[in-house]
Scaffold this motif. Structure first.
Motif, PDB file in Angstrom:
ATOM      1  N   LYS A 123       0.852  -1.190   0.000  1.00 20.05           N
ATOM      2  CA  LYS A 123       0.000   0.000   0.000  1.00 20.05           C
ATOM      3  C   LYS A 123       0.885   1.236   0.000  1.00 20.05           C
ATOM      4  N   THR A 124       0.359   2.301  -0.594  1.00 21.22           N
ATOM      5  CA  THR A 124       1.140   3.523  -0.769  1.00 21.22           C
ATOM      6  C   THR A 124       0.614   4.664   0.081  1.00 21.22           C
ATOM      7  N   ASN A 125       1.494   5.620   0.323  1.00 18.98           N
ATOM      8  CA  ASN A 125       1.231   6.684   1.277  1.00 18.98           C
ATOM      9  C   ASN A 125       0.183   7.675   0.783  1.00 18.98           C
ATOM     10  N   VAL A 126      -0.492   8.316   1.750  1.00 11.05           N
ATOM     11  CA  VAL A 126      -1.531   9.313   1.471  1.00 11.05           C
ATOM     12  C   VAL A 126      -1.315  10.517   2.378  1.00 11.05           C
ATOM     13  N   HIS A 127      -1.940  11.625   2.003  1.00 13.51           N
ATOM     14  CA  HIS A 127      -1.987  12.730   2.950  1.00 13.51           C
ATOM     15  C   HIS A 127      -3.057  12.429   3.998  1.00 13.51           C
ATOM     16  N   THR A 128      -2.869  12.954   5.191  1.00  7.96           N
ATOM     17  CA  THR A 128      -3.775  12.691   6.299  1.00  7.96           C
ATOM     18  C   THR A 128      -5.231  12.896   5.883  1.00  7.96           C
ATOM     19  N   GLY A 156      -0.732  15.334  -4.069  1.00  5.90           N
ATOM     20  CA  GLY A 156      -1.544  14.623  -3.091  1.00  5.90           C
ATOM     21  C   GLY A 156      -2.968  14.445  -3.605  1.00  5.90           C
ATOM     22  N   SER A 157      -3.798  13.674  -2.969  1.00  6.07           N
ATOM     23  CA  SER A 157      -3.400  12.863  -1.837  1.00  6.07           C
ATOM     24  C   SER A 157      -2.865  11.499  -2.250  1.00  6.07           C
ATOM     25  N   SER A 158      -2.908  11.208  -3.580  1.00  9.96           N
ATOM     26  CA  SER A 158      -2.350   9.948  -4.083  1.00  9.96           C
ATOM     27  C   SER A 158      -0.874  10.109  -4.426  1.00  9.96           C
ATOM     28  N   GLY A 159      -0.166  10.911  -3.644  1.00  8.39           N
ATOM     29  CA  GLY A 159       1.246  11.150  -3.926  1.00  8.39           C
ATOM     30  C   GLY A 159       2.092   9.898  -3.809  1.00  8.39           C
ATOM     31  N   GLY A 160       1.757   9.030  -2.865  1.00  8.32           N
ATOM     32  CA  GLY A 160       2.490   7.779  -2.729  1.00  8.32           C
ATOM     33  C   GLY A 160       2.314   6.896  -3.951  1.00  8.32           C
ATOM     34  N   ALA A 161       1.113   6.883  -4.502  1.00  9.52           N
ATOM     35  CA  ALA A 161       0.827   6.066  -5.684  1.00  9.52           C
ATOM     36  C   ALA A 161       1.646   6.529  -6.879  1.00  9.52           C
ATOM     37  N   ALA A 162       1.608   7.825  -7.160  1.00 10.95           N
ATOM     38  CA  ALA A 162       2.332   8.354  -8.319  1.00 10.95           C
ATOM     39  C   ALA A 162       3.841   8.232  -8.134  1.00 10.95           C
ATOM     40  N   ALA A 163       4.327   8.515  -6.933  1.00  5.15           N
ATOM     41  CA  ALA A 163       5.761   8.430  -6.673  1.00  5.15           C
ATOM     42  C   ALA A 163       6.255   6.993  -6.786  1.00  5.15           C
TER      43      ALA A 163
END
Length: 443
Positions: A123-128, A156-163
């Motif tokens: 799973k990938t990171n999200v903004h709070t 954001g908030s799908s920054g973890g997904a794109a990164a």
């Protein structure tokens, strides 16, 4: 790095095993010390699932993909945004209050991806609480950085997904988009991100932990969709996840054209509400010139009857109503104001639909800027909220919209364009992006 479709083909034809692909991906995730995009993995599950995928392929080596038990993503390790339930994994929404919450059932989109053969390995990171369209950070997992420049945001908030995609830490991703949360990170990280036609992808299992899922017969604004390293992968993911649950079926409408020269392309490259930077403007202008050189018809204007400033303001009111409906601050609108707002939304959709009778796709910026430094409250002298202007129109009307990379700045930062398509003709926008990428010499 291969796309999801390419790696699925290599697995299916025996050029590589799912086990090899999965081990290599898990190694890259473990070695990452800068991007911080993948925040939870399930290694043993991933390797066991890979072995099962390899055994299934060996059991039917001569059969074609269609009609056999191998799905279009067979054996491909993928990740999903940390707002979708995956049985046995944490669903935190980046909120410390949910740090210990473990889902006991898969979200519908997770089930569909797995049915297509994908293996959810992390799973990938999200903004709070998914609460920022421009940055991704929370108290549980910290900040995610842009692989092109770790001093800058991935969006954001799908920054973890794109990164994760940009850094080679996954083959395919699934995110959510209310205020550009798929398209803006895709633009800033240099990958593809699709906000499908509203309501096309079911949202069961995408809700705040501990709250019941309440399906809506008329889903508006909030949408979930794929992020990928190619337009073709967006199509694969959408075909796998769109439409209702079994036994019902859904087929994507065929694209209007299969050659770039046959497209009728509406364009707008700038607007006073969110004037683009020179880097974004130059990349868009060059892209449009290259589209025109193919013989495609170019129409430079907003749709008839569309006031982009009014529609952006209307979108802001709709977002206010969305949060009021989902437990946020109560709205102060009167009943008459609510009715007017809803009429305005439907009228906006009708204007865009009339436009798409004569135009196939609409090309415009995804954002006025490239990825900006972490913690910025203003960007190139423009308000932080100006990021919302260009994504607001498709969000308001529910039309499919994708962000695609169109180049890099002199310092290596991705530039992007947004492609908006007709209602429920997602593959027209995807195919246009695919053809354009080929014309530009990219994926």
């Amino acid at each position: 790095m291969f796309t999801a479709g390419e790696i699925a083909e290599r697995i299916r034809t025996g050029q590589v095993t799912s086990r090899e692909v999965t081990e290599e991906l898990l190694g890259r995730i473990a070695a990452d010390t800068e991007v911080n995009a993948v925040v939870e993995i399930r290694r043993e599950y991933a390797l066991t699932a890979a072995d099962r995928a390899d055994a299934a392929r060996v059991a039917q080596p001569e059969k074609p993909l269609e009609g056999c038990g191998l799905g279009p993503l067979h054996g491909v390790p993928v990740t999903v945004k940390d707002c979708f339930d995956v049985a046995g994994m944490h669903t935190t929404w980046g909120n410390p209050a949910f740090a210990d919450y473990v889902a006991d059932e898969d979200a519908v989109v997770v089930k569909k991806l797995q049915r297509a053969g994908a293996q959810i390995v992390g799973k990938t990171n999200v903004h709070t609480m998914l609460g920022d369209f421009g940055q991704t950070a929370n108290e549980i997992y910290g900040r995610t950085n842009n692989p092109a420049d770790v001093t800058r945001t991935p969006g954001g908030s799908s920054g973890g997904a794109a990164a994760a995609l940009a850094a080679g830490l996954t083959y395919l991703e699934y995110g959510s988009d209310l205020v550009g949360s798929i398209r803006l990170p895709a633009a800033y990280c240099g990958v593809y991100g699709l906000k499908p036609t509203n309501g096309l992808v079911p949202q069961g299992g995408f809700q705040v932990p501990g709250t019941p899922y309440v399906p809506s017969e008329m889903p508006i604004l909030s949408t979930i969709g794929p992020l990928a390293r190619s337009a073709a992968d967006l199509r694969i993911a959408l075909r796998a996840t769109a439409g209702p649950e079994a036994p019902y079926t859904y087929d994507l409408a065929a694209p209007r054209h299969r050659a770039l020269k046959d497209y009728r392309v509406g364009i707008v490259t700038d607007h006073p509400a969110a004037p683009v930077t020179s880097e974004v403007g130059d990349a868009l202008s060059d892209t449009i010139d290259r589209i025109a050189a193919t013989g495609a018809k170019i129409v430079d204007s907003w749709p008839d009857g569309v006031d982009p400033d009014e529609q952006a303001e209307e979108f802001s009111r709709q977002v206010e109503l969305f949060f009021a409906l989902h437990g946020g601050e109560p709205t102060t609108m009167t009943v008459d104001q609510l009715l007017t707002t809803e009429r305005n939304r439907l009228a906006a959709r009708a204007k865009w639909q009339r436009y798409f009778e004569d135009i196939d796709v609409f090309l415009c910026p995804t954002s006025f800027t490239v990825a900006f430094p972490h913690g910025s409250t203003t960007i190139d002298g423009r308000p932080y909220e100006a990021q919302v202007f260009w994504i607001a129109h498709a969000s308001l009307t529910g039309h499919p919209a994708l962000s695609m990379p169109i180049g890099r700045t002199a310092t290596g930062l991705p530039t992007a364009a947004q492609v908006i398509g007709p209602w429920h003709e997602d593959d027209t926008a995807i195919t246009f992006a695919e053809l354009l990428a080929q014309h530009l010499g990219s994926r």
